[in-house]
Design a protein around this motif. Structure first.
Motif, PDB file in Angstrom:
ATOM      1  N   ASP A   1      84.372  35.911   3.943  1.00 54.32           N
ATOM      2  CA  ASP A   1      85.040  34.928   5.099  1.00 54.32           C
ATOM      3  C   ASP A   1      85.262  33.619   4.477  1.00 54.32           C
ATOM      4  OD1 ASP A   1      85.473  33.406   7.261  1.00 54.32           O
ATOM      5  OD2 ASP A   1      83.574  33.852   8.523  1.00 54.32           O
ATOM      6  N   GLY A   2      86.660  33.418   4.360  1.00 58.81           N
ATOM      7  CA  GLY A   2      86.931  32.165   3.748  1.00 58.81           C
ATOM      8  C   GLY A   2      87.138  31.082   4.676  1.00 58.81           C
ATOM      9  N   ARG A   3      86.599  31.144   6.130  1.00 57.89           N
ATOM     10  CA  ARG A   3      87.035  30.060   7.102  1.00 57.89           C
ATOM     11  C   ARG A   3      86.021  28.876   6.671  1.00 57.89           C
ATOM     12  NH1 ARG A   3      85.904  33.380  12.481  1.00 57.89           N
ATOM     13  NH2 ARG A   3      84.358  34.229  10.989  1.00 57.89           N
ATOM     14  N   HIS A   4      84.925  29.069   6.329  1.00 57.90           N
ATOM     15  CA  HIS A   4      83.921  27.743   5.862  1.00 57.90           C
ATOM     16  C   HIS A   4      84.540  26.936   4.853  1.00 57.90           C
ATOM     17  CE1 HIS A   4      80.625  29.106   8.482  1.00 57.90           C
ATOM     18  NE2 HIS A   4      80.705  30.290   7.872  1.00 57.90           N
ATOM     19  N   LEU A   5      85.230  27.682   3.774  1.00 58.61           N
ATOM     20  CA  LEU A   5      86.008  26.759   3.036  1.00 58.61           C
ATOM     21  C   LEU A   5      87.149  25.812   3.263  1.00 58.61           C
ATOM     22  CD1 LEU A   5      85.622  29.199  -0.339  1.00 58.61           C
ATOM     23  CD2 LEU A   5      84.586  26.929   0.052  1.00 58.61           C
ATOM     24  N   LYS A   6      87.682  26.791   4.285  1.00 55.40           N
ATOM     25  CA  LYS A   6      89.075  26.165   4.767  1.00 55.40           C
ATOM     26  C   LYS A   6      88.840  25.075   5.583  1.00 55.40           C
ATOM     27  CE  LYS A   6      93.179  27.691   7.127  1.00 55.40           C
ATOM     28  NZ  LYS A   6      94.125  27.603   6.059  1.00 55.40           N
ATOM     29  N   ASN A   7      87.769  25.015   6.356  1.00 57.55           N
ATOM     30  CA  ASN A   7      87.119  23.970   7.158  1.00 57.55           C
ATOM     31  C   ASN A   7      86.504  22.841   6.335  1.00 57.55           C
ATOM     32  OD1 ASN A   7      87.787  25.119   9.576  1.00 57.55           O
ATOM     33  ND2 ASN A   7      86.007  26.222   9.903  1.00 57.55           N
ATOM     34  N   TYR A   8      85.882  23.132   5.236  1.00 58.80           N
ATOM     35  CA  TYR A   8      85.208  22.233   4.603  1.00 58.80           C
ATOM     36  C   TYR A   8      86.294  21.250   3.614  1.00 58.80           C
ATOM     37  CZ  TYR A   8      82.291  20.219   0.607  1.00 58.80           C
ATOM     38  OH  TYR A   8      81.461  19.498  -0.254  1.00 58.80           O
ATOM     39  N   PHE A   9      87.379  22.006   3.146  1.00 57.32           N
ATOM     40  CA  PHE A   9      88.373  21.276   2.282  1.00 57.32           C
ATOM     41  C   PHE A   9      89.068  20.649   2.960  1.00 57.32           C
ATOM     42  CE2 PHE A   9      86.206  23.743  -1.352  1.00 57.32           C
ATOM     43  CZ  PHE A   9      86.049  22.773  -2.034  1.00 57.32           C
ATOM     44  N   LYS A  10      89.563  20.988   4.391  1.00 58.25           N
ATOM     45  CA  LYS A  10      90.701  20.620   5.392  1.00 58.25           C
ATOM     46  C   LYS A  10      92.172  20.425   4.546  1.00 58.25           C
ATOM     47  CE  LYS A  10      87.163  18.986   8.529  1.00 58.25           C
ATOM     48  NZ  LYS A  10      86.564  17.615   9.360  1.00 58.25           N
ATOM     49  N   ASP A  11      92.357  19.001   4.496  1.00 59.54           N
ATOM     50  CA  ASP A  11      93.709  18.737   4.035  1.00 59.54           C
ATOM     51  C   ASP A  11      93.561  18.414   2.345  1.00 59.54           C
ATOM     52  OD1 ASP A  11      94.960  18.906   6.080  1.00 59.54           O
ATOM     53  OD2 ASP A  11      94.677  16.815   6.877  1.00 59.54           O
ATOM     54  N   GLU A  12      92.394  18.397   1.635  1.00 60.06           N
ATOM     55  CA  GLU A  12      91.883  18.156   0.383  1.00 60.06           C
ATOM     56  C   GLU A  12      92.670  19.099  -0.438  1.00 60.06           C
ATOM     57  OE1 GLU A  12      88.358  16.982  -2.542  1.00 60.06           O
ATOM     58  OE2 GLU A  12      87.934  17.445  -0.297  1.00 60.06           O
ATOM     59  N   ILE A  13      92.032  20.224  -0.288  1.00 55.43           N
ATOM     60  CA  ILE A  13      92.704  21.522  -1.062  1.00 55.43           C
ATOM     61  C   ILE A  13      93.334  22.582  -0.172  1.00 55.43           C
ATOM     62  CG2 ILE A  13      91.963  23.405  -2.598  1.00 55.43           C
ATOM     63  CD1 ILE A  13      89.876  21.629  -3.749  1.00 55.43           C
ATOM     64  N   PHE A  14      94.155  23.205  -0.461  1.00 55.64           N
ATOM     65  CA  PHE A  14      95.032  24.302   0.622  1.00 55.64           C
ATOM     66  C   PHE A  14      93.914  25.508   0.561  1.00 55.64           C
ATOM     67  CE2 PHE A  14      97.663  27.832   1.016  1.00 55.64           C
ATOM     68  CZ  PHE A  14      97.801  27.597   2.367  1.00 55.64           C
ATOM     69  N   VAL A  15      93.591  26.098   1.432  1.00 58.12           N
ATOM     70  CA  VAL A  15      92.724  27.402   1.336  1.00 58.12           C
ATOM     71  C   VAL A  15      93.500  28.414   1.950  1.00 58.12           C
ATOM     72  CG1 VAL A  15      90.510  28.524   1.804  1.00 58.12           C
ATOM     73  CG2 VAL A  15      90.578  26.201   1.081  1.00 58.12           C
ATOM     74  N   LYS A  16      93.814  29.283   1.449  1.00 51.26           N
ATOM     75  CA  LYS A  16      94.302  30.586   2.095  1.00 51.26           C
ATOM     76  C   LYS A  16      93.582  31.753   2.176  1.00 51.26           C
ATOM     77  CE  LYS A  16      97.840  32.820   0.096  1.00 51.26           C
ATOM     78  NZ  LYS A  16      99.293  33.063  -0.597  1.00 51.26           N
ATOM     79  N   ILE A  17      93.349  32.458   3.160  1.00 54.66           N
ATOM     80  CA  ILE A  17      92.573  33.727   3.247  1.00 54.66           C
ATOM     81  C   ILE A  17      93.182  34.879   3.227  1.00 54.66           C
ATOM     82  CG2 ILE A  17      90.807  35.024   4.879  1.00 54.66           C
ATOM     83  CD1 ILE A  17      90.536  32.243   6.268  1.00 54.66           C
ATOM     84  N   LEU A  18      93.187  35.550   2.045  1.00 50.96           N
ATOM     85  CA  LEU A  18      93.963  36.863   1.907  1.00 50.96           C
ATOM     86  C   LEU A  18      93.517  38.107   2.590  1.00 50.96           C
ATOM     87  CD1 LEU A  18      94.229  36.662  -2.103  1.00 50.96           C
ATOM     88  CD2 LEU A  18      95.992  36.088  -0.256  1.00 50.96           C
ATOM     89  N   ASN A  19      92.214  37.959   2.745  1.00 46.85           N
ATOM     90  CA  ASN A  19      91.840  39.594   3.532  1.00 46.85           C
ATOM     91  C   ASN A  19      91.464  39.064   5.110  1.00 46.85           C
ATOM     92  OD1 ASN A  19      89.713  37.895   2.622  1.00 46.85           O
ATOM     93  ND2 ASN A  19      88.230  39.351   3.075  1.00 46.85           N
TER      94      ASN A  19
END
Length: 312
Positions: free
Chosen positions: A294-312
């Motif tokens: 689950d990549g959602r926690h990373l996406k929320n953590y970095f927000k606009d600092e680093i782009f996070v894409k969830i592949l699965n």
């Protein structure tokens, strides 16, 4: 320039069209780049397999003639090319021979971690760090609530267990690590190993990674209370559910695999939340793509600092 379609998921798994190869394909592929020899990453039936020597050796043990039509064995940190993509194997620290896959195309670097581990482990090559533009990371435990305990402190829990222990563990990677940890940190214990694990131990030893002190299991031995630890693969562990006179433990990072509420053995070969953050800090990616979790926690953590894409 980062290509949004550099790798895509199809029915066979993670595909790179720019090199025409799959990363750890789920179904047989023409070109398969394999990170490590666990069965959920290294299937049989591929045509051309690119991997480290340890990975190839275990695959040949497990699958024999169907392991691959051709193995291309490549040492760590030695670049090679498939199609238009330059590839380099970087040690991943997950188990013997495990590799991160660094892919370079038109000046952009994409690093696929596969399964990886930051914790020290004397039974495999330690993880190495490289800078990348895109980090494609497994996210099995990518949750701030998941922090793996110190494996040394976990293994020390068995010191005070005076009856024999039936210890369930995956035969490849985990069992060898447990042998080493018990040898080093619970030296009074006498380690017995299921016969199915012995050929894997032999591969480790032939490659210079002797796990520690152990002997093959004998039925008469466990009838004596002598602080034995009998390491068995999951199918054998499950078949011994009614075993008496032993303490049953299963070594894993998964809570659902712990079998005693009073005695747990949390030893994981994956990264936890802090490890993933450290990996991102060390590899300095512009983007993070997540897999196997689950990549959602990373996406929320970095927000606009680093782009996070969830592949699965």
């Amino acid at each position: 320039m980062i290509l949004d379609d550099f790798v895509l998921i199809d029915d066979k798994g993670l595909y790179c069209k720019y090199g025409d190869f799959y990363l750890d394909p789920k179904l047989p592929a023409k070109n398969a780049v394999i990170t490590h020899a666990h069965a959920d990453h290294a299937i049989s039936g591929n045509t051309d397999v690119y991997c480290t020597r340890a990975t190839a050796t275990v695959m040949q043990l497990r699958y024999e003639r169907t392991a691959a039509k051709v193995f291309h064995i490549v040492p760590f940190n030695q670049p090679f090319t498939i199609g238009r993509v330059q590839i380099t194997f970087i040690p991943a620290g997950h188990m013997l021979g495990s590799a991160q896959i660094l892919m370079e195309y038109e000046g952009t670097r994409y690093l696929y971690t596969g399964d990886y581990k930051l914790q020290p482990d004397a039974t495999c090559e330690p993880i190495e760090w490289v800078k990348t533009d895109v980090l494609i990371t497994e996210s099995t435990f990518a949750d701030p609530a998941v922090i793996h305990p110190d494996p040394v402190e976990e293994i020390k829990k068995i010191v005070d267990i005076k009856i024999n222990i039936l210890l369930g563990a995956y035969g490849l990677g985990k069992s060898q690590r447990l042998i080493n940890l018990i040898t080093e940190h619970a030296p009074r214990k006498k380690i017995l190993v299921h016969h199915k694990i012995m050929p894997i131990n032999a591969i480790y030893e032939n490659m210079g990674y002797r796990p520690g002190k152990y002997q093959v299991y004998g039925r008469k031995l466990m009838k004596v209370q002598d602080e034995f630890v009998y390491i068995v693969p999951p199918f054998t562990f499950d078949s011994y559910i009614r075993a008496t006179g032993v303490k049953r433990l299963f070594a894993s990072g998964w809570k659902n695999l712990q079998v005693n509420s009073q005695d747990t053995l949390f030893i994981s070969d994956h990264v936890d939340w802090k490890d993933i953050l450290e990996t991102i800090a060390r590899t300095q990616p512009k983007q993070v793509w997540t897999l196997h979790g689950d990549g959602r926690h990373l996406k929320n953590y970095f927000k606009d600092e680093i782009f996070v894409k969830i592949l699965n």
